[in-house]
Design a protein around this motif. Structure first.
Motif, PDB file in Angstrom:
ATOM      1  N   GLU A  55       0.839  -1.191   0.000  1.00 23.90           N
ATOM      2  CA  GLU A  55       0.000   0.000   0.000  1.00 23.90           C
ATOM      3  C   GLU A  55       0.878   1.245   0.000  1.00 23.90           C
ATOM      4  OE1 GLU A  55      -2.955  -0.032   3.076  1.00 23.90           O
ATOM      5  OE2 GLU A  55      -3.394  -2.156   2.759  1.00 23.90           O
ATOM      6  N   GLU A  56       0.412   2.265  -0.691  1.00 23.68           N
ATOM      7  CA  GLU A  56       1.163   3.520  -0.775  1.00 23.68           C
ATOM      8  C   GLU A  56       1.050   4.361   0.496  1.00 23.68           C
ATOM      9  OE1 GLU A  56       3.005   5.104  -3.526  1.00 23.68           O
ATOM     10  OE2 GLU A  56       3.142   3.006  -4.111  1.00 23.68           O
ATOM     11  N   THR A  57      -0.018   4.136   1.272  1.00 20.95           N
ATOM     12  CA  THR A  57      -0.212   4.927   2.483  1.00 20.95           C
ATOM     13  C   THR A  57      -0.510   4.012   3.667  1.00 20.95           C
ATOM     14  OG1 THR A  57      -2.584   5.183   2.123  1.00 20.95           O
ATOM     15  CG2 THR A  57      -1.168   6.884   1.191  1.00 20.95           C
ATOM     16  N   GLY A  58      -0.271   4.537   4.852  1.00 22.19           N
ATOM     17  CA  GLY A  58      -0.588   3.826   6.079  1.00 22.19           C
ATOM     18  C   GLY A  58      -0.646   4.822   7.217  1.00 22.19           C
ATOM     19  N   MET A  59      -1.367   4.465   8.270  1.00 21.63           N
ATOM     20  CA  MET A  59      -1.450   5.320   9.453  1.00 21.63           C
ATOM     21  C   MET A  59      -1.336   4.460  10.699  1.00 21.63           C
ATOM     22  SD  MET A  59      -4.375   8.136   8.515  1.00 21.63           S
ATOM     23  CE  MET A  59      -3.819   9.371   9.691  1.00 21.63           C
ATOM     24  N   ALA A  60      -0.780   5.071  11.753  1.00 22.81           N
ATOM     25  CA  ALA A  60      -0.645   4.351  13.020  1.00 22.81           C
ATOM     26  C   ALA A  60      -0.726   5.322  14.190  1.00 22.81           C
ATOM     27  CB  ALA A  60       0.673   3.595  13.074  1.00 22.81           C
ATOM     28  N   LEU A  61      -1.313   4.834  15.267  1.00 23.87           N
ATOM     29  CA  LEU A  61      -1.313   5.512  16.554  1.00 23.87           C
ATOM     30  C   LEU A  61      -0.126   4.953  17.329  1.00 23.87           C
ATOM     31  CD1 LEU A  61      -2.874   7.096  18.922  1.00 23.87           C
ATOM     32  CD2 LEU A  61      -3.744   4.830  19.502  1.00 23.87           C
ATOM     33  N   SER A  62       0.650   5.826  17.940  1.00 25.17           N
ATOM     34  CA  SER A  62       1.809   5.382  18.703  1.00 25.17           C
ATOM     35  C   SER A  62       1.913   6.193  19.986  1.00 25.17           C
ATOM     36  CB  SER A  62       3.078   5.576  17.864  1.00 25.17           C
ATOM     37  OG  SER A  62       4.219   5.179  18.578  1.00 25.17           O
ATOM     38  N   THR A  63       2.201   5.517  21.096  1.00 20.67           N
ATOM     39  CA  THR A  63       2.406   6.246  22.347  1.00 20.67           C
ATOM     40  C   THR A  63       3.794   6.861  22.319  1.00 20.67           C
ATOM     41  OG1 THR A  63       3.157   4.249  23.457  1.00 20.67           O
ATOM     42  CG2 THR A  63       0.827   4.792  23.667  1.00 20.67           C
TER      43      THR A  63
END
Length: 160
Positions: A55-63
Motif C-alpha cells: 500500500e502507498e499509504t498507512g497510518m498508526a497511533l503510537s504512544t
C-alpha cells in the motif's frame, strides 16, 4: 474540585499509571482514532506500519512516553496524561502537493480531536484531547516512503 498539583513539584518524579490502565486507554484510543471521518486508509494501526504491505499509504497511533499522573485529588482519584502521536506514511515521489496534503490531513485530525472525546471506560473520563504540535515530516526512507506525524495528548480523570 480540590486537588494537589504534582506538576509544579520539581523534586518529585512523575508517577506512572498502572500498565493495565495504559493498555485499556491505548485500546480505547485506537478505536477512537479509527472514527476520524477523513482517514485515507481503511484502518489506523497501533504502533507499527508495514512498508512491505504494497500500500502507498498507512497510518498508526503510537504512544510517545509513559502515561503519568499530573494531579492527585485529595478525595481520591487523579488526573493523568496520555501522550501519543498519529503517524501518516506516504510515498510522495516528487510531489510537494502530496507532502502538503499529508500535513493538512494530520492537522485536520488535530482540529477534529479537539471536539471529540473518546470513551475510555468505567470510572475513566476524557477531559480533553489536543495537539501539542502541528504536523511535520519526521522520517524519510530509501524506498521513497516518508512519515509525517502530529503529537497529541489526552488528559483524563480516574475515580472521580
Amino acid at each position: 474540585m480540590i486537588f494537589k498539583d504534582t506538576k509544579k513539584s520539581a523534586e518529585k518524579p512523575r508517577l506512572l499509571v498502572a500498565f493495565e490502565e495504559v493498555d485499556k486507554i491505548s485500546r480505547s484510543m485506537l478505536e477512537w482514532v479509527n472514527t476520524f471521518p477523513d482517514k485515507p486508509v481503511t484502518i489506523i494501526h497501533y504502533e507499527f506500519l508495514n512498508a512491505d504491505s504494497g500500500e502507498e499509504t498507512g497510518m498508526a497511533l503510537s504512544t510517545i512516553q509513559g502515561t503519568y499522573i499530573t494531579r492527585k485529588y485529595i478525595l481520591g482519584g487523579y488526573e493523568a496524561e496520555y501522550q501519543f502521536k498519529l503517524i501518516y506514511r506516504i510515498k510522495p515521489g516528487n510531489s510537494n502537493d502530496k507532502r502538503l496534503r499529508a500535513d493538512e490531513l494530520l492537522n485536520r485530525f488535530g482540529d477534529w480531536a479537539r471536539t471529540q472525546r473518546p470513551e475510555l471506560g468505567d470510572r475513566i473520563r476524557a477531559l480533553r484531547v489536543e495537539p501539542t504540535t502541528q504536523s511535520s515530516k519526521f522520517a524519510a526512507y530509501e524506498d521513497g516512503y516518508e512519515d509525517y506525524q502530529i503529537l497529541m495528548k489526552l488528559t483524563y480523570e480516574v475515580g472521580v
